[in-house]
Design an enzyme around this catalytic site. Sequence first.
Site, PDB file in Angstrom:
ATOM      1  N   HIS A  26      37.714  37.870  46.217  1.00  9.72           N
ATOM      2  CA  HIS A  26      37.476  37.204  44.932  1.00  9.72           C
ATOM      3  C   HIS A  26      36.119  36.493  44.902  1.00  9.72           C
ATOM      4  O   HIS A  26      36.034  35.299  45.230  1.00  9.72           O
ATOM      5  CB  HIS A  26      38.573  36.168  44.679  1.00  9.72           C
ATOM      6  CG  HIS A  26      39.901  36.741  44.327  1.00  9.72           C
ATOM      7  ND1 HIS A  26      40.319  36.925  43.025  1.00  9.72           N
ATOM      8  CD2 HIS A  26      40.919  37.182  45.115  1.00  9.72           C
ATOM      9  CE1 HIS A  26      41.540  37.435  43.023  1.00  9.72           C
ATOM     10  NE2 HIS A  26      41.935  37.607  44.281  1.00  9.72           N
TER      11      HIS A  26
ATOM     12  N   CYS B 178      40.510  42.459  42.986  1.00  8.49           N
ATOM     13  CA  CYS B 178      41.895  42.367  43.442  1.00  8.49           C
ATOM     14  C   CYS B 178      42.784  43.274  42.577  1.00  8.49           C
ATOM     15  O   CYS B 178      42.682  44.487  42.657  1.00  8.49           O
ATOM     16  CB  CYS B 178      42.347  40.911  43.444  1.00  8.49           C
ATOM     17  SG  CYS B 178      43.814  40.593  44.444  1.00  8.49           S
TER      18      CYS B 178
ATOM     19  N   GLU C 214      34.563  35.375  42.384  1.00 13.01           N
ATOM     20  CA  GLU C 214      34.576  34.307  41.375  1.00 13.01           C
ATOM     21  C   GLU C 214      35.097  32.994  41.944  1.00 13.01           C
ATOM     22  O   GLU C 214      34.920  31.940  41.327  1.00 13.01           O
ATOM     23  CB  GLU C 214      35.414  34.740  40.157  1.00 13.01           C
ATOM     24  CG  GLU C 214      36.919  34.666  40.307  1.00 13.01           C
ATOM     25  CD  GLU C 214      37.539  35.812  41.091  1.00 13.01           C
ATOM     26  OE1 GLU C 214      38.786  35.892  41.113  1.00 13.01           O
ATOM     27  OE2 GLU C 214      36.792  36.616  41.689  1.00 13.01           O
TER      28      GLU C 214
END
Length: 230
Positions: free
Chosen positions: A195, A86, A197
Amino acid sequence: MRVAVIVFPGSNADVDLFNAVEDVMGVPVDYVWHSDTDLSKYDAILLPGGFSYGDYLRCGAVARFSPVMEQVVKAADEGKLIMGICNGFQILTEVGLLPGALLRNRSLKFRCKLSELRVENNDTSFTRDFAAGEVIQIPIAHGEGNYYCDEETLAKLKANKQIVFRYHGENPNGSLEDIAGICNERGNVLGMMPHPERAVHSWMTSDDGRRMFTSILKTWREQNSVTTHA
């Protein structure tokens, strides 16, 4: 293996990224402040999402001048693994480690949703645990994720298989040719807007992002002839 998560003023996904490394990779990981100037002890360097320096001027434009970025560029030149997610992707384009730029979403709205991605290249240090053409689910959360580059750069990205992820189905931001993530020619630097994660456990709706972290660990082990025992 030791991993650095770079923290800029305004980063807000650093904790998620730190936890993903701990939970999935099980290796030492440190927060590294943007003013630090020594990354020599790290094997992988991760730039998290957020709003570094409030996104003033444009996303990543100020962060690219942080003292730590000179060391990130040096680490990339040395072949270490660099991943920007990002805002981290935006910073990598601003500093010149990846080509192109991230523009305002075509809708001019912030988009936060679970997105489908197609794995375009699974022959990278970050995607080796995926199948080519596989469709995965990874969340997005951005207002400026509209990837753009000129025709010459796009041709090079295609020729060198640097387009790693494309949006599948809906393109949430107007990104050129549905591009969601790219790597450099050498293959050790990856930038992506979604994302991973935030998709490493089943309770997160998707755990497809988990395999990005296992891919990084597997690559490092092979490069350093590290064996594991059951």
